[in-house]
Enzyme design. Structure first.
Site, mmCIF file in Angstrom:
data_model
loop_
_atom_site.group_PDB
_atom_site.id
_atom_site.type_symbol
_atom_site.label_atom_id
_atom_site.label_comp_id
_atom_site.label_asym_id
_atom_site.label_seq_id
_atom_site.Cartn_x
_atom_site.Cartn_y
_atom_site.Cartn_z
ATOM 1 N N ASP A 93 -38.957 -8.069 63.019
ATOM 2 C CA ASP A 93 -39.981 -7.852 61.985
ATOM 3 C C ASP A 93 -39.888 -6.477 61.342
ATOM 4 O O ASP A 93 -40.892 -5.901 60.911
ATOM 5 C CB ASP A 93 -41.394 -8.065 62.564
ATOM 6 C CG ASP A 93 -41.550 -9.444 63.173
ATOM 7 O OD1 ASP A 93 -40.939 -10.387 62.637
ATOM 8 O OD2 ASP A 93 -42.264 -9.570 64.180
ATOM 9 N N LYS A 140 -36.313 -7.144 57.578
ATOM 10 C CA LYS A 140 -34.940 -7.570 57.255
ATOM 11 C C LYS A 140 -34.904 -8.460 56.021
ATOM 12 O O LYS A 140 -34.021 -8.324 55.169
ATOM 13 C CB LYS A 140 -34.331 -8.343 58.440
ATOM 14 C CG LYS A 140 -34.172 -7.530 59.709
ATOM 15 C CD LYS A 140 -33.681 -8.397 60.854
ATOM 16 C CE LYS A 140 -34.687 -9.411 61.324
ATOM 17 N NZ LYS A 140 -35.897 -8.863 61.958
ATOM 18 N N GLY A 188 -39.066 -15.080 61.228
ATOM 19 C CA GLY A 188 -39.957 -15.198 60.074
ATOM 20 C C GLY A 188 -39.638 -14.039 59.151
ATOM 21 O O GLY A 188 -39.947 -12.895 59.464
ATOM 22 N N HIS A 189 -38.949 -14.308 58.060
ATOM 23 C CA HIS A 189 -38.488 -13.258 57.146
ATOM 24 C C HIS A 189 -39.247 -13.369 55.830
ATOM 25 O O HIS A 189 -39.211 -14.411 55.179
ATOM 26 C CB HIS A 189 -36.978 -13.383 56.910
ATOM 27 C CG HIS A 189 -36.170 -13.192 58.161
ATOM 28 N ND1 HIS A 189 -34.822 -13.382 58.214
ATOM 29 C CD2 HIS A 189 -36.530 -12.816 59.409
ATOM 30 C CE1 HIS A 189 -34.386 -13.124 59.446
ATOM 31 N NE2 HIS A 189 -35.414 -12.792 60.184
ATOM 32 N N GLN A 241 -34.244 -11.696 64.458
ATOM 33 C CA GLN A 241 -34.763 -10.924 65.593
ATOM 34 C C GLN A 241 -34.280 -9.465 65.465
ATOM 35 O O GLN A 241 -33.949 -9.041 64.384
ATOM 36 C CB GLN A 241 -34.361 -11.541 66.943
ATOM 37 C CG GLN A 241 -35.034 -12.881 67.240
ATOM 38 C CD GLN A 241 -34.432 -14.056 66.500
ATOM 39 O OE1 GLN A 241 -33.248 -14.287 66.568
ATOM 40 N NE2 GLN A 241 -35.254 -14.783 65.781
HETATM 41 P P1 GDP Z 1 -38.418 -9.481 59.138
HETATM 42 O O1 GDP Z 1 -38.643 -10.521 60.170
HETATM 43 O O2 GDP Z 1 -37.617 -8.337 59.651
HETATM 44 O O3 GDP Z 1 -37.868 -10.024 57.852
HETATM 45 O O4 GDP Z 1 -39.873 -8.870 58.789
HETATM 46 P P2 GDP Z 1 -41.230 -9.710 58.567
HETATM 47 O O5 GDP Z 1 -41.163 -10.391 57.251
HETATM 48 O O6 GDP Z 1 -41.533 -10.543 59.755
HETATM 49 O O7 GDP Z 1 -42.305 -8.533 58.572
HETATM 50 C C1 GDP Z 1 -42.235 -7.486 57.679
HETATM 51 C C2 GDP Z 1 -43.545 -7.435 56.868
HETATM 52 O O8 GDP Z 1 -43.654 -6.184 56.221
HETATM 53 C C3 GDP Z 1 -43.611 -8.464 55.759
HETATM 54 O O9 GDP Z 1 -44.962 -8.831 55.546
HETATM 55 C C4 GDP Z 1 -43.086 -7.700 54.542
HETATM 56 O O10 GDP Z 1 -43.565 -8.192 53.301
HETATM 57 C C5 GDP Z 1 -43.673 -6.345 54.818
HETATM 58 N N1 GDP Z 1 -42.907 -5.199 54.283
HETATM 59 C C6 GDP Z 1 -41.570 -5.011 54.249
HETATM 60 N N2 GDP Z 1 -41.276 -3.781 53.806
HETATM 61 C C7 GDP Z 1 -42.455 -3.169 53.576
HETATM 62 C C8 GDP Z 1 -42.820 -1.851 53.132
HETATM 63 O O11 GDP Z 1 -42.007 -0.983 52.855
HETATM 64 N N3 GDP Z 1 -44.164 -1.574 53.047
HETATM 65 C C9 GDP Z 1 -45.125 -2.502 53.331
HETATM 66 N N4 GDP Z 1 -46.406 -2.156 53.237
HETATM 67 N N5 GDP Z 1 -44.802 -3.746 53.752
HETATM 68 C C10 GDP Z 1 -43.491 -4.060 53.876
HETATM 69 P P1 IMO Z 2 -37.621 -11.951 63.121
HETATM 70 O O1 IMO Z 2 -36.255 -12.499 62.713
HETATM 71 C C1 IMO Z 2 -40.205 -10.626 66.368
HETATM 72 C C2 IMO Z 2 -39.629 -12.591 70.248
HETATM 73 C C3 IMO Z 2 -40.785 -13.451 70.751
HETATM 74 C C4 IMO Z 2 -40.617 -13.252 72.253
HETATM 75 C C5 IMO Z 2 -39.088 -13.225 72.418
HETATM 76 C C6 IMO Z 2 -38.499 -14.574 72.825
HETATM 77 O O2 IMO Z 2 -38.718 -12.371 62.235
HETATM 78 O O3 IMO Z 2 -37.529 -10.473 63.338
HETATM 79 P P2 IMO Z 2 -38.063 -16.836 71.479
HETATM 80 O O4 IMO Z 2 -39.003 -17.755 70.758
HETATM 81 O O5 IMO Z 2 -36.976 -16.281 70.614
HETATM 82 O O6 IMO Z 2 -37.516 -17.436 72.750
HETATM 83 O O7 IMO Z 2 -38.989 -15.592 71.965
HETATM 84 O O8 IMO Z 2 -38.575 -12.846 71.158
HETATM 85 N N1 IMO Z 2 -39.155 -12.957 68.889
HETATM 86 C C7 IMO Z 2 -39.404 -12.240 67.795
HETATM 87 N N2 IMO Z 2 -40.169 -11.132 67.626
HETATM 88 N N3 IMO Z 2 -39.514 -11.148 65.329
HETATM 89 C C8 IMO Z 2 -38.718 -12.224 65.495
HETATM 90 O O9 IMO Z 2 -37.897 -12.679 64.516
HETATM 91 C C9 IMO Z 2 -38.675 -12.855 66.759
HETATM 92 N N4 IMO Z 2 -38.040 -13.933 67.261
HETATM 93 C C10 IMO Z 2 -38.329 -13.974 68.558
HETATM 94 O O10 IMO Z 2 -42.022 -12.962 70.281
HETATM 95 O O11 IMO Z 2 -41.095 -12.001 72.634
HETATM 96 MG MG MG Z 3 -40.217 -11.508 61.134
#
Ligand code: GDP
Ligand code: IMO
Ligand code: MG
Length: 431
Positions: free
Chosen positions: A13, A16, A40-41, A223
């Site tokens: 999270d 990416k 979840g991207h 991840q």
């Molecule tokens: P990922 O799994 O690495 O793709 O990240 P996620 O989408 O799960 O979580 C990142 C969250 O931060 C999302 O809600 C993005 O829209 C948000 N986000 C990404 N970059 C920024 C930033 O520079 N500032 C803010 N406020 N939000 C951001």
């Molecule tokens: P993105 O790509 C954050 C964590 C779960 C748990 C561990 C194992 O959005 O960064 P799993 O379901 O993979 O067997 O769970 O890994 N986890 C993540 N945490 N972002 C993710 O994906 C994750 N995918 C798995 O919360 O701790």
């Molecule tokens: Mg994510």
């Protein structure tokens, strides 16, 4: 030949998805190499917020080809739902644009049920998985008993599904969970096969050919580094190789494809984690509420896949340096710097203390983090709202000093920072 790998430098999270979206404007192909719909991207484009779980985030740019590599575990039901959701949002989904490796592995409802049953059996020692069947699917892969995408093309698919689910049912019953309906699952998979068949391809060969012809390939990690099955905070990890080197095996590329590759580590300006496991720089109460947010902003720290509140803490420089080393990160992109605005001071962990020793490098990896105390450096904060800033020279001095501190502890340059979720909320870091 040109390859750029985008990898999460923390526990996932990091942002990416939005960074892949940024670089995808210059790439012909965007490929996922690991994981499944545990990811979840998020990509924000104006009013539209896309939450991608399986399909590479680069698909939002209409010129790209999105590849789901052999290293992935794919739940066909989730994939079809995601294809449908993207199409409804105006993104073209066609066999020209989406290619699925014939040797990626499938997730069945039995894997999801096993994930839940195994977590329940672990009780208070649970991993806190996303419940998407990831661990059981990779277990089946390693046991050489799993269904692969290629099985969707087999004339005897219903029989293959039946055998697979009957075996899983025995495991479910032994865990006290109910058995699943074999006939119904076999029928559902027959339908999935019909819909997905046109997208199935030898993606490794296609990627090889594309690289040979000079196309730019962006590999999208899912991840984060600290969730890697080998080098993460085992056993509180996911079940795949999340690190940049996993790209090669997870896409079927040879070592030479990585020659000269750019390895972009995405790092949040602070630290978060979903699920169980050690977290040395974790904060609680008011500071935690401040870093997490209340949930009123879309970017507040609540899981994209499960909605769980994320654990939060200060940036852990020791773990970041570890991630830089294991991935071979050549540049860092620092996200969510805007979230730190308004704090009086900002902390960063530069070392660990263990008994009377100070450590700046992890020995024996990150599995025994509970034995370490973080050593923090406090830096002055800044008040300006960063969201509208686009140039390095317009950033507050204290924010620049924080970025320089991150570079120093990480041992890698920060090439860009993001100051909001929108496409253009990016700042190129100057020397
Ligand atoms: P990922 O799994 O690495 O793709 O990240 P996620 O989408 O799960 O979580 C990142 C969250 O931060 C999302 O809600 C993005 O829209 C948000 N986000 C990404 N970059 C920024 C930033 O520079 N500032 C803010 N406020 N939000 C951001
Ligand atoms: P993105 O790509 C954050 C964590 C779960 C748990 C561990 C194992 O959005 O960064 P799993 O379901 O993979 O067997 O769970 O890994 N986890 C993540 N945490 N972002 C993710 O994906 C994750 N995918 C798995 O919360 O701790
Ligand atoms: Mg994510």
């Amino acid at each position: 030949m040109s390859l750029q790998i985008i990898v999460g430098a923390q526990w996932g999270d990091e942002g990416k998805g939005r960074i892949v979206d940024w670089f995808a404007s210059q790439a012909q192909i965007v490929a996922r190499y690991n994981g499944g719909d545990n990811a979840g991207h998020t990509v924000t484009v104006g009013e539209k917020v896309f939450k991608l779980h399986l399909i590479p985030s680069g698909i939002i740019h209409p010129h790209t080809v999105a590849v789901m590599g052999n290293g992935m575990v794919i739940n066909p039901r989730s994939l079809l739902d995601e294809m449908q959701a993207l199409e409804s949002a105006g993104v073209e989904i066609s066999p020209r644009r989406l290619r699925i490796s014939y040797c990626a592995h499938l997730i069945t409802p039995a894997h999801c049920a096993l994930d839940a049953a195994l977590e329940a059996a672990r009780g208070k020692d649970n991993i806190g998985t996303t419940g998407r069947g990831i661990g059981p699917a990779y277990t089946d892969k390693a046991a050489r008993t799993n269904l692969r995408v290629a099985d969707l093309l087999a004339p005897d698919l219903p029989e293959r599904v039946r055998q697979n689910i009957e075996t899983a049912n025995r495991s479910l019953l032994s865990l006290g969970a109910p058995a699943l309906d074999v006939v119904q699952i076999a029928a559902a998979f027959t339908d999935y096969a019909r819909q997905l068949a046109p997208f199935i391809a030898d993606t490794a060969l296609e990627l090889h050919t594309a690289l040979q012809s000079g196309q730019h390939l962006l590999a999208e990690g899912a991840q984060g580094s600290l969730l890697d099955i080998d080098h993460g905070t085992y056993p509180f990890v996911t079940s795949s190789s999340t690190l940049a080197p996993g790209t090669l095996v997870g896409l079927g590329l040879g070592l030479t494809a990585a020659h000269g590759a750019v390895i972009t580590g995405v790092c949040k300006a602070f630290q978060t984690r979903v699920g169980s496991g050690p977290f040395p720089t974790e904060v609680f109460e008011q500071t935690a509420e401040r870093l997490r947010g209340t949930g009123e902003n879309p970017w507040d720290e609540f899981g994209t896949t499960t909605g769980r509140p994320r654990r939060v803490g200060w940036l852990d420089g020791v773990l970041l340096r570890y991630a830089v080393r294991l991935n071979g990160i050549t540049e860092l992109v620092l996200t969510k710097l805007d979230v730190l605005s308004g704090l009086k001071t900002v902390s960063i962990c530069e070392a660990y203390r263990r008994e009377d020793k100070t450590l700046t490098e992890l020995v024996f990896g990150p599995s025994h983090l509970d034995a370490y105390q973080p050593v923090f450096t406090s830096l002055p904060g800044w008040n300006a709202d960063l969201g509208a800033i686009r140039r390095w020279r317009d950033l507050p001095e204290a924010a620049c000093a924080y970025i320089r501190a991150v570079e120093r502890v990480a041992g890698a340059p920060v090439s860009m920072v993001s100051v909001g979720p929108e496409r253009e909320q990016m700042i190129v870091v100057e020397a």
